[in-house]
Design a protein around this motif. Sequence first.
Motif, mmCIF file in Angstrom:
data_model
loop_
_atom_site.group_PDB
_atom_site.id
_atom_site.type_symbol
_atom_site.label_atom_id
_atom_site.label_comp_id
_atom_site.label_asym_id
_atom_site.label_seq_id
_atom_site.Cartn_x
_atom_site.Cartn_y
_atom_site.Cartn_z
ATOM 1 N N LEU A 14 4.993 -9.539 -0.821
ATOM 2 C CA LEU A 14 3.931 -8.173 -0.782
ATOM 3 C C LEU A 14 2.879 -8.320 0.519
ATOM 4 O O LEU A 14 2.717 -7.794 1.277
ATOM 5 C CB LEU A 14 3.331 -7.570 -1.987
ATOM 6 N N GLU A 15 2.310 -9.682 0.215
ATOM 7 C CA GLU A 15 1.612 -10.144 1.335
ATOM 8 C C GLU A 15 2.081 -10.110 2.809
ATOM 9 O O GLU A 15 1.420 -9.667 3.671
ATOM 10 C CB GLU A 15 0.770 -11.423 0.821
ATOM 11 N N SER A 16 3.353 -10.747 2.681
ATOM 12 C CA SER A 16 3.991 -10.793 4.056
ATOM 13 C C SER A 16 4.294 -9.319 4.392
ATOM 14 O O SER A 16 4.200 -9.014 5.791
ATOM 15 C CB SER A 16 5.393 -11.307 3.943
ATOM 16 N N VAL A 17 4.731 -8.456 3.772
ATOM 17 C CA VAL A 17 5.001 -6.989 4.163
ATOM 18 C C VAL A 17 3.532 -6.370 4.413
ATOM 19 O O VAL A 17 3.597 -5.788 5.501
ATOM 20 C CB VAL A 17 5.623 -6.061 2.833
ATOM 21 N N ALA A 18 2.485 -6.438 3.653
ATOM 22 C CA ALA A 18 1.199 -5.991 4.179
ATOM 23 C C ALA A 18 1.042 -6.448 5.745
ATOM 24 O O ALA A 18 0.467 -5.421 6.512
ATOM 25 C CB ALA A 18 0.252 -6.270 3.310
ATOM 26 N N LYS A 19 1.054 -7.747 5.922
ATOM 27 C CA LYS A 19 0.756 -8.250 7.105
ATOM 28 C C LYS A 19 1.676 -7.817 8.163
ATOM 29 O O LYS A 19 1.198 -7.649 9.439
ATOM 30 C CB LYS A 19 0.790 -10.028 7.234
ATOM 31 N N HIS A 45 -5.387 -9.023 -0.263
ATOM 32 C CA HIS A 45 -6.012 -7.716 -1.053
ATOM 33 C C HIS A 45 -5.204 -6.688 -1.283
ATOM 34 O O HIS A 45 -5.268 -6.241 -2.223
ATOM 35 C CB HIS A 45 -7.384 -7.541 -0.211
ATOM 36 N N LEU A 46 -4.663 -6.246 -0.175
ATOM 37 C CA LEU A 46 -3.722 -5.000 -0.256
ATOM 38 C C LEU A 46 -2.484 -5.260 -1.130
ATOM 39 O O LEU A 46 -2.256 -4.397 -2.052
ATOM 40 C CB LEU A 46 -3.102 -4.519 1.158
ATOM 41 N N ALA A 47 -1.722 -6.423 -1.170
ATOM 42 C CA ALA A 47 -0.824 -6.612 -1.991
ATOM 43 C C ALA A 47 -1.228 -6.865 -3.475
ATOM 44 O O ALA A 47 -0.292 -6.432 -4.205
ATOM 45 C CB ALA A 47 -0.308 -8.024 -1.539
ATOM 46 N N ALA A 48 -2.439 -7.396 -3.693
ATOM 47 C CA ALA A 48 -2.771 -7.283 -4.948
ATOM 48 C C ALA A 48 -3.090 -6.162 -5.671
ATOM 49 O O ALA A 48 -2.732 -5.882 -7.070
ATOM 50 C CB ALA A 48 -4.097 -8.225 -4.983
ATOM 51 N N LEU A 49 -3.393 -4.967 -5.155
ATOM 52 C CA LEU A 49 -3.633 -3.752 -5.471
ATOM 53 C C LEU A 49 -2.218 -2.898 -5.777
ATOM 54 O O LEU A 49 -2.340 -2.151 -6.729
ATOM 55 C CB LEU A 49 -4.091 -2.622 -4.323
ATOM 56 N N CYS A 50 -1.272 -3.470 -5.331
ATOM 57 C CA CYS A 50 0.078 -2.818 -5.761
ATOM 58 C C CYS A 50 1.186 -3.775 -6.475
ATOM 59 O O CYS A 50 2.136 -3.407 -6.698
ATOM 60 C CB CYS A 50 0.772 -2.330 -4.498
ATOM 61 N N ALA A 51 0.700 -4.717 -7.107
ATOM 62 C CA ALA A 51 1.216 -5.698 -7.585
ATOM 63 C C ALA A 51 2.121 -4.945 -8.690
ATOM 64 O O ALA A 51 3.368 -5.198 -9.163
ATOM 65 C CB ALA A 51 0.615 -6.961 -8.260
ATOM 66 N N ARG A 57 6.814 0.177 -1.013
ATOM 67 C CA ARG A 57 6.599 1.740 -0.752
ATOM 68 C C ARG A 57 5.138 2.048 -1.042
ATOM 69 O O ARG A 57 4.503 2.647 -0.437
ATOM 70 C CB ARG A 57 7.497 2.673 -1.537
ATOM 71 N N TYR A 58 4.704 1.541 -2.202
ATOM 72 C CA TYR A 58 3.123 1.897 -2.669
ATOM 73 C C TYR A 58 2.264 1.274 -1.700
ATOM 74 O O TYR A 58 1.289 1.687 -1.314
ATOM 75 C CB TYR A 58 3.024 1.531 -3.979
ATOM 76 N N LEU A 59 2.697 -0.362 -1.241
ATOM 77 C CA LEU A 59 1.894 -0.713 -0.250
ATOM 78 C C LEU A 59 1.712 -0.076 1.109
ATOM 79 O O LEU A 59 0.753 -0.047 1.620
ATOM 80 C CB LEU A 59 2.663 -1.990 0.008
ATOM 81 N N ARG A 60 2.902 0.519 1.565
ATOM 82 C CA ARG A 60 2.648 1.180 2.812
ATOM 83 C C ARG A 60 1.794 2.490 2.498
ATOM 84 O O ARG A 60 1.007 2.648 3.654
ATOM 85 C CB ARG A 60 4.302 2.123 3.028
ATOM 86 N N ARG A 61 1.784 3.280 1.361
ATOM 87 C CA ARG A 61 0.750 4.337 1.180
ATOM 88 C C ARG A 61 -0.567 3.596 1.178
ATOM 89 O O ARG A 61 -1.439 4.340 1.651
ATOM 90 C CB ARG A 61 1.255 5.100 -0.109
ATOM 91 N N LEU A 62 -0.813 2.505 0.682
ATOM 92 C CA LEU A 62 -2.108 1.971 0.488
ATOM 93 C C LEU A 62 -2.533 1.817 1.963
ATOM 94 O O LEU A 62 -3.862 1.725 2.230
ATOM 95 C CB LEU A 62 -2.068 0.487 -0.241
ATOM 96 N N ALA A 93 -12.566 -1.447 -0.222
ATOM 97 C CA ALA A 93 -12.201 -0.682 0.742
ATOM 98 C C ALA A 93 -12.503 -1.364 2.182
ATOM 99 O O ALA A 93 -12.841 -2.417 2.230
ATOM 100 C CB ALA A 93 -13.412 0.374 0.780
ATOM 101 N N VAL A 94 -11.775 -0.838 3.091
ATOM 102 C CA VAL A 94 -11.745 -1.504 4.317
ATOM 103 C C VAL A 94 -12.737 -0.715 5.281
ATOM 104 O O VAL A 94 -12.781 0.485 5.130
ATOM 105 C CB VAL A 94 -10.312 -1.594 5.218
ATOM 106 N N ARG A 95 -13.650 -1.391 5.760
ATOM 107 C CA ARG A 95 -14.661 -1.145 6.551
ATOM 108 C C ARG A 95 -14.560 -1.534 8.153
ATOM 109 O O ARG A 95 -14.114 -2.612 8.229
ATOM 110 C CB ARG A 95 -16.131 -1.450 6.092
ATOM 111 N N PHE A 96 -14.831 -0.946 9.079
ATOM 112 C CA PHE A 96 -14.616 -0.970 10.612
ATOM 113 C C PHE A 96 -16.087 -1.600 10.999
ATOM 114 O O PHE A 96 -16.941 -0.402 11.052
ATOM 115 C CB PHE A 96 -13.589 -0.016 11.198
#
Length: 105
Positions: A14-19, A45-51, A57-62, A93-96
């Motif tokens: 999942l982490e690899s997909v997120a990257k 972080h994103l991968a952990a949210l969709c474990a 699919r959920y990771l893409r939406r995230l 949350a992601v902040r820029f």
Amino acid sequence: DAKVAFRPLTASALESVAKKYLAELCSRAASQAVHLQFPEQLGAHLAALCADEDGARYLRRLVQTRVEGPLAEMLLRVENRPVSLKAEWESGAVRFDRNGCFECS
């Protein structure tokens, strides 16, 4: 119709997909004269949210809702390009950051 059962993706996968999704976003942004920097741990972080969710699919939406959405909102307010933005992961949350000023949580 056939049913195919898939094993859930591992946290590492999942982490690899997120990257991969984040790298694709950087590439799309670069074509619009926007340079993005993401923290190394953002994929994890994103991968952990969709474990416990629907995997990639959920990771893409995230990525769309937690990264692309806030980025798009910020870019609508930026008048001049090229622009360089640094993303931070803060409280889920992601902040820029542009010029030391955080925007878009």
